[in-house]
Structure formats: structure tokens, C-alpha cells
Design an enzyme around this catalytic site. Structure first.
Site, PDB file in Angstrom:
ATOM      1  N   ASP A 158      41.116  27.850  40.609  1.00  0.00           N
ATOM      2  CA  ASP A 158      40.504  29.065  40.982  1.00  0.00           C
ATOM      3  C   ASP A 158      39.252  28.741  41.242  1.00  0.00           C
ATOM      4  OD1 ASP A 158      39.614  31.882  40.438  1.00  0.00           O
ATOM      5  OD2 ASP A 158      38.431  31.525  38.185  1.00  0.00           O
ATOM      6  N   HIS A 213      39.933  37.510  31.173  1.00  0.00           N
ATOM      7  CA  HIS A 213      41.074  38.014  32.456  1.00  0.00           C
ATOM      8  C   HIS A 213      41.888  38.387  32.109  1.00  0.00           C
ATOM      9  CE1 HIS A 213      41.371  40.090  36.365  1.00  0.00           C
ATOM     10  NE2 HIS A 213      41.365  38.911  36.521  1.00  0.00           N
ATOM     11  N   ARG A 246      35.614  45.951  34.619  1.00  0.00           N
ATOM     12  CA  ARG A 246      35.173  44.918  34.834  1.00  0.00           C
ATOM     13  C   ARG A 246      33.450  44.847  34.928  1.00  0.00           C
ATOM     14  NH1 ARG A 246      37.437  41.427  40.398  1.00  0.00           N
ATOM     15  NH2 ARG A 246      38.728  41.225  39.039  1.00  0.00           N
TER      16      ARG A 246
HETATM   17  N1  NVA Z   1      36.875  33.172  38.582  1.00  0.00           N
HETATM   18  C1  NVA Z   1      36.879  34.252  39.267  1.00  0.00           C
HETATM   19  C2  NVA Z   1      37.939  35.514  38.818  1.00  0.00           C
HETATM   20  C3  NVA Z   1      38.363  35.700  40.305  1.00  0.00           C
HETATM   21  C4  NVA Z   1      39.033  36.614  39.393  1.00  0.00           C
HETATM   22  C5  NVA Z   1      35.193  34.957  39.209  1.00  0.00           C
HETATM   23  O1  NVA Z   1      35.031  35.675  38.262  1.00  0.00           O
HETATM   24  O2  NVA Z   1      34.784  34.906  40.040  1.00  0.00           O
HETATM   25  N1   CP Z   2      42.245  37.857  40.956  1.00  0.00           N
HETATM   26  C1   CP Z   2      41.757  38.808  40.518  1.00  0.00           C
HETATM   27  O1   CP Z   2      40.982  39.265  40.168  1.00  0.00           O
HETATM   28  O2   CP Z   2      40.902  39.343  42.575  1.00  0.00           O
HETATM   29  P1   CP Z   2      39.783  40.870  42.557  1.00  0.00           P
HETATM   30  O3   CP Z   2      39.143  39.988  42.906  1.00  0.00           O
HETATM   31  O4   CP Z   2      40.516  40.932  44.265  1.00  0.00           O
HETATM   32  O5   CP Z   2      40.468  42.045  41.455  1.00  0.00           O
END
Ligand code: NVA
Ligand code: CP
Length: 328
Positions: free
Chosen positions: A230, A134, A107
Site C-alpha cells: 500500500d 478498510h 469514510r
Molecule cells: N492506507 C491508504 C489506503 C487507501 C485506500 C490510505 O489510508 O490512504
Molecule cells: N482502494 C481504495 O479504497 O481506493 P479509493 O481511495 O480510490 O476509494
């Protein structure tokens, strides 16, 4: 279907059949888990590395629990605890980790980092979120939609908010691949990149999907089966953009009027975490600064029977388990 040795970097790399295979495998693994049937023999004795350059609750816990359920051990590398990118290149890191682990989750920031990692690792690499995509979240969302609506093909999904980042991009690709009707309902500035829209439109022509971009809330949400949103500011973005985002995206908040306009069949989805009240540090700060009590979704919708967000969160674990089970 044989996905052994494959990376899981973005849905664009997979056929509709492969995507649905992973979702069905997740449903099978979920049923086993509920019945208490152990699956430890599947990958017993293997090790996976979990690299997180951004924070996480769901994705990290899903990888850890799923790995343990499959008989594997995990090593977690947190945002500050590795040399990656700072003292050691991605290619070198990939070759080191690839020699010790059977699989690697990453990640972090740019998609090209996870692609580079996969190029050199020699073992499957799984994308646990990048700025652009994602993909494991998509499998959980598709499983949830199947469980709730009983179908995927032809489902009308409207995404509100920042439609040019990881979640908007991924949902547009997922819809195109699976013959769903995708609408990005947001201010023009937040529309997805033209090149990705073109790519999705080409896929959509093969699958019966449609892609719509609109600034009109009434039109964009009418009859939607799924209303999705989101956070307005994603991980890694500067604090300074909050004010602008709140101003520009508040017209695209998911509230009672939006859900009523969608209709009684509509479900509400969110990848989480969500700012639906003032019970978080950031939510409280923004509340005080801008005089608001909720952001991308109202607390009323978040807590309503139409909201499937916690089922969606649980499904992260079952679908991530399917990805590891199938690719190792
Ligand atoms: N768009 C958000 C998704 C989190 C799961 C981020 O990248 O922070
Ligand atoms: N939805 C999601 O990716 O959650 P986290 O950021 O907690 O992993």
C-alpha cells in the site's frame, strides 16, 4: 444467513462464515452483472448517504454504481460539504441521516467516529475506510484471491510497508479470520499494534491461521502466494513524513527480487492508488525531491502478469454491492 440490519464496520465483528457468505454473494452478483441480469428490484426505491471526509475513486464509484444497480438513489457528501464534526456532532448527524436514508457509508478518520455513527443512526452503517480499518477492501481482496488461487484457507499472504495502518491491520484480521498465513514484512517501527496482534493470534488459534512479524525480506517473502503493499503515506498524514517513510520503507519495496523470492505462484496485490511511476502529482514531486522513480512497488511488478490490481479494483464494486444487498 441473515445479515439484515447489520452494520459493516470491521471484519472483527463478523464470523468467518459471514465473511465468506458476503464474498460468495459478491461472486453471484458479479456473474449476474456480466450476463446483463438486472438486480434493480432488490432495493428499489431506497436511498443511501455516502459521506467522504477523505477523497476516493474506487470506494465512492463502487458505492454509487452498486447502489444504482440495486435500484437505489445516492447522496454524496464530500469532505467540505457537510457540517459533520465541525458544526454538528456525530450523534446528531447520525440521527438526522438515519431518518432520511436506509443506509449510510462513512469514510474518514478515527474508527470511533464510524462506530458512533452506527450507534445512533438506526440504519446500517458501512465503513468505507478509517485510519484503523478498510473492511470493504478486504472482501474485494478475498474475492480476488479466490478467483486467482482457487482457495483462501492456507494461503500465505505477505504485507510489506506500513503494517500498522488501515490496510495492514485489516489484512491481518482477514487472514486470522479465514485461516490464512499472514506475514507483516517491514521495519519494526511499522509493525502492527501489540493488542491487535494478540487479538488476531487468538482468532488464528481457532482457524488454523498464523501471524508472523519480520524485518527480514528474504524470509518474509519466501514462498508467499500473495505479496501485498500500500502507499507509504496514507490520507490524512502530514506531508512531512514522506522523507522518513521513503528512507525507512524503501528496503520493503515490492520489486522483481521480492516476487522471484516469493515464487512463480505469487500474485501481486495493492488496494490502489499506487505510486509505481512518476505519472502522478505526488509521485513526480517525490521523484524530484528524492531522486526516485517509483515507491512501494516498481513499475515492472505493477505491470507484470502477476499483478491483479485492476481485477481487485473491479471487485470493490461487486463486494460493496453484496454488503448493501445483504444488510438492507
Ligand atoms: N492506507 C491508504 C489506503 C487507501 C485506500 C490510505 O489510508 O490512504
Ligand atoms: N482502494 C481504495 O479504497 O481506493 P479509493 O481511495 O480510490 O476509494
Amino acid at each position: 444467513m441473515n445479515l439484515k440490519g447489520r452494520n459493516f464496520l470491521k471484519l472483527l465483528d463478523f464470523t468467518p462464515e459471514e465473511i465468506l457468505y458476503l464474498v460468495d454473494l459478491a461472486a453471484e452478483l458479479k456473474e449476474k452483472k456480466k450476463k446483463g441480469i438486472l438486480t434493480k428490484e432488490l432495493h428499489s426505491g431506497k436511498n443511501v448517504a455516502l459521506i467522504f471526509e477523505k477523497t476516493s475513486t474506487r470506494t465512492r464509484c463502487s458505492f454509487e454504481v452498486a447502489a444504482h444497480d440495486l435500484g437505489m438513489e445516492t447522496t454524496y457528501l464530500d469532505p467540505s460539504a457537510s457540517q459533520i464534526g465541525k458544526k454538528e456532532s456525530i450523534a446528531d448527524t447520525a440521527r438526522v441521516l438515519g431518518s432520511m436514508f436506509e443506509g449510510i457509508e462513512y469514510r474518514g478518520f478515527e474508527q470511533e467516529i464510524v462506530e458512533e455513527l452506527a450507534k445512533y443512526a438506526g440504519v446500517p452503517v458501512w465503513n468505507g475506510l478509517t485510519n484503523e480499518f478498510h473492511p470493504t477492501q478486504m472482501l474485494a481482496d478475498i474475492l480476488t484471491i479466490k478467483e486467482r488461487l482457487g482457495r483462501v484457507q492456507g494461503v500465505r499472504l505477505t504485507y510489506m510497508g506500513d503494517a500498522r495502518y488501515n490496510m495492514g491491520n485489516s489484512l491481518m484480521v482477514a487472514c486470522a479470520k479465514l485461516g490464512m498465513h499472514y506475514t507483516a514484512c517491514t521495519s519494526r517501527k511499522y509493525f502492527p499494534q501489540e493488542s491487535l496482534v494478540k487479538q488476531c493470534e487468538a482468532i488464528a488459534r481457532e482457524t488454523g491461521a498464523t501471524i508472523t512479524l519480520t524485518e527480514d525480506v528474504e524470509e518474509g517473502t519466501r514462498g508467499a502466494d500473495v505479496v501485498y503493499t500500500d502507499v507509504w503515506v496514507s490520507m490524512g498524514e502530514p506531508e512531512a513524513v514522506w522523507e522518513e517513510r521513503i528512507r525507512e520503507l524503501t528496503p520493503y519495496q515490492v520489486n522483481k527480487e521480492v516476487m522471484e523470492n516469493a515464487g512463480s505462484q505469487a500474485i501481486f496485490m495493492h488496494c490502489l492508488p499506487a505510486f509505481h511511476d512518476l505519472k502522478t502529482k505526488t509521485g513526480k514531486e517525490m521523484g524530484e525531491k528524492f531522486g526516485i522513480t517509483e515507491m512501494e512497488v516498481t513499475d515492472q511488478v505493477f505491470e507484470s502478469p502477476a499483478s491483479v490490481v485492476f481485477q481487485e479494483a473491479e471487485n470493490r464494486m461487486h463486494t460493496i454491492k453484496a454488503v448493501m444487498a445483504a444488510t438492507l
